[in-house]
Write an enzyme that holds these catalytic residues in place. Structure first.
Site, PDB file in Angstrom:
ATOM      1  N   LYS A 191      51.078  13.575  14.824  1.00  0.00           N
ATOM      2  CA  LYS A 191      52.190  12.869  15.468  1.00  0.00           C
ATOM      3  C   LYS A 191      53.070  12.332  14.330  1.00  0.00           C
ATOM      4  O   LYS A 191      53.303  11.125  14.205  1.00  0.00           O
ATOM      5  CB  LYS A 191      51.614  11.748  16.353  1.00  0.00           C
ATOM      6  CG  LYS A 191      52.609  11.062  17.271  1.00  0.00           C
ATOM      7  CD  LYS A 191      53.082  11.929  18.426  1.00  0.00           C
ATOM      8  CE  LYS A 191      54.142  11.191  19.231  1.00  0.00           C
ATOM      9  NZ  LYS A 191      54.857  12.069  20.166  1.00  0.00           N
ATOM     10  N   ASP A 223      51.670  15.932  21.501  1.00  0.00           N
ATOM     11  CA  ASP A 223      52.136  16.059  22.895  1.00  0.00           C
ATOM     12  C   ASP A 223      52.501  17.513  23.213  1.00  0.00           C
ATOM     13  O   ASP A 223      52.191  18.039  24.286  1.00  0.00           O
ATOM     14  CB  ASP A 223      53.297  15.101  23.186  1.00  0.00           C
ATOM     15  CG  ASP A 223      54.243  14.934  22.011  1.00  0.00           C
ATOM     16  OD1 ASP A 223      53.925  15.428  20.917  1.00  0.00           O
ATOM     17  OD2 ASP A 223      55.318  14.325  22.169  1.00  0.00           O
ATOM     18  N   ASP A 247      39.520  14.450  20.440  1.00  0.00           N
ATOM     19  CA  ASP A 247      38.694  14.057  21.584  1.00  0.00           C
ATOM     20  C   ASP A 247      39.386  14.482  22.880  1.00  0.00           C
ATOM     21  O   ASP A 247      38.782  15.072  23.783  1.00  0.00           O
ATOM     22  CB  ASP A 247      38.514  12.528  21.540  1.00  0.00           C
ATOM     23  CG  ASP A 247      37.460  12.049  22.515  1.00  0.00           C
ATOM     24  OD1 ASP A 247      36.805  12.881  23.154  1.00  0.00           O
ATOM     25  OD2 ASP A 247      37.296  10.816  22.639  1.00  0.00           O
TER      26      ASP A 247
END
Ligand code: NAD
Length: 354
Positions: A191, A223, A247
Site C-alpha cells: 500500500k 486493494d 492473512d
C-alpha cells in the site's frame, strides 16, 4: 533417504487427515526406497487436557530436531472460551516462533473437475495456479507499540506496522526463488501510496529483483490485488506480501478452489525444519465421522517432500496422484463426492507412480 518427521495431529479431524497422510507417505517411502521415521507429539486442545499447555517444551524440542513437521489442526468447542488463559492457538504461535518460520506459502490451484465447487464462474477459473507468500512474523500483528490507553480525548488503541529491510528481503527472495521454478512472475503487494512501511517494501523488492532478471516483477496495491483475485485470478503466479495483507488475501484466494479441505500450506524459515499443514481447522462438525477430506494434508505432505526433504520426484508424484483422484471423481462429500477418508486415501495411494 532417511528422514525424521514429527506428527502433530492435534484436535478434531486433525488426527484423521494426518494418519491418512502418513499411510500415503509410507507408500511413497516404500516405492522410492526411503525411510521416514515418524514421531507423534501433542499440540492444541489435546495437549491442554493432558499437560495444561498447548505445546510442551518437549514437543517443541522434538519438532526443532526433526527434518520436517506435519500438523493437522487445533481447537474445538471444548477449548473455545475466549477468556481462557490457555488456548489451543497458543500452540501454533509457539511452534512458529520456536521453528523460526517467517514465510507462509499457500498454493491455490483450481482443478477443472471442481470448478463448480467455486463461487466464481468457471471461465474466471481456467488456469488458476498461484502461490501467496505471506510474511508471518512481522508487520502489523507484531509491531510495537501496541495497546490501549485512556486519554483526555477518549480511549485510544494503537497497532504498529513495522518492518526492517532484512525482514522484507528474506521473504521477497523466497518469492523470487519460488517463481523461478514456476511461471517466473512475482506480484509484490503493498500500500505504497499511503504507508511508509510499504515504500520500504517496494524499494527492497526492486533491489532483490536486480538479482533475478529472468523473473518479472510487478507492484500492485493491496486493494487492487483483492479485486484482481476475483476478476482475473489466473493472472497471478507468485504473490508476496506483508503479514496482515497476506492473512486477508490468502483466505480470499482459498475461496477460488471451492473447498477448505483441498488446500495445503508450508511455513518456512531460512534454516531448520519446515512446518506443513492444511489450511482448514479441526472441523468439529464432522470430526470422528471418517468423512474428512485428506487432500489438503496430503498436498501439504507434497510440499514437505519438496521443500524440506528435496524429494521433487516424490512431491510431484503425490500431487499427480491427488489430481488423478480428483479427475476420477474419487472425492469426499465436501467436494461433491461419496467416498470416505479411508477410500480417498486408498485412491491416492493407488494413483501413485514414481
Ligand atoms: P474449519 O476449517 O474447521 O471448518 C469450516 C467448514 O469446513 C466446516 O463445515 C468443516 O466441516 C469444513 N471442513 C474443513 N476442513 C474439512 C475437510 N478436511 N474435509 C471436509 N470438510 C472440511 O473452520 P471453523 O469451523 O471455523 O473452526 C473449527 C475449529 O478449528 C475452531 O476451534 C477454530 O479455532 C479451529 N481452527 C484451527 C485452525 C488451525 O489449526 N490451523 C485453523 C482454522 C480454525
Amino acid at each position: 533417504m532417511k528422514a525424521k518427521i514429527v506428527l502433530l495431529p492435534g484436535d478434531g479431524i486433525g488426527p484423521e487427515v494426518v494418519y491418512a497422510t502418513v499411510s500415503i507417505l509410507e507408500a511413497l517411502a516404500k516405492a522410492g526406497n526411503h525411510t521416514f521415521e515418524f514421531d507423534e507429539q501433542l499440540i492444541g486442545g489435546c495437549s491442554i487436557d493432558r499437560y495444561g499447555t498447548a505445546l510442551t517444551q518437549e514437543a517443541l524440542a522434538a519438532c526443532q530436531a526433526a527434518d520436517a513437521v506435519l500438523l493437522g489442526a487445533v481447537g474445538g468447542p471444548k477449548w473455545d472460551d475466549p477468556s481462557a488463559r490457555v488456548r489451543p492457538e497458543q500452540g501454533l504461535l509457539g511452534l512458529r516462533k520456536g521453528l523460526g518460520v517467517f514465510a507462509n506459502l499457500r498454493p491455490v490451484k483450481v482443478y477443472p473437475r471442481l470448478v463448480d465447487a467455486s463461487p466464481l464462474r468457471p471461465e474466471k477459473l481456467a488456469g488458476v495456479d498461484l502461490v501467496v507468500v505471506r510474511e508471518l512474523t512481522g508487520g502489523l500483528y507484531f509491531g510495537q507499540p501496541k495497546g490501549r490507553e485512556q486519554r483526555p480525548e477518549g480511549e485510544r488503541a494503537v497497532d504498529t506496522l513495522e518492518y526492517y529491510d532484512y525482514e522484507i528481503r528474506r521473504i521477497v527472495e523466497m518469492a523470487f526463488t519460488l517463481a523461478r521454478g514456476r511461471r517466473k512472475k512475482v506480484t509484490s503487494v503493498d500500500k505504497a501510496n499511503v504507508l511508509e512501511s510499504s515504500r520500504l517494501w517496494r524499494q527492497v523488492a526492486n533491489e532483490v529483483h536486480a538479482g533475478y532478471p529472468d523473473v518479472a516483477l510487478e507492484h500492485v496495491l493491496v486493494d487492487t490485488a483483492a479485486m484482481r483475485l476475483v476478476s482475473n485470478p489466473a493472472g497471478f503466479d507468485v504473490m508476496v506480501t506483508e503479514n496482515m495483507f497476506g492473512d486477508i488475501l490468502t483466505d480470499e484466494a482459498a475461496v477460488l478452489a471451492g473447498s477448505m479441505g483441498l488446500l495445503p500450506s508450508a511455513s518456512l524459515g531460512s534454516q531448520g525444519p519446515g512446518l506443513y499443514e492444511p489450511i482448514h481447522g479441526s472441523a468439529p462438525d464432522i470430526a470422528g465421522k471418517g468423512i474428512a477430506n485428506p487432500m489438503g494434508t496430503a498436498l501439504s505432505a507434497a510440499l514437505l517432500l519438496r521443500y524440506s526433504l528435496k524429494l521433487e520426484k516424490e512431491a510431484a508424484a503425490l500431487e499427480r496422484a491427488v489430481e488423478r483422484s480428483i479427475e476420477a471423481g474419487q472425492l469426499t462429500g465436501d467436494v461433491g463426492g461419496r467416498l470416505d477418508t479411508r477410500q480417498v486415501t486408498q485412491a491416492i495411494i493407488d494413483h501413485l507412480s514414481l
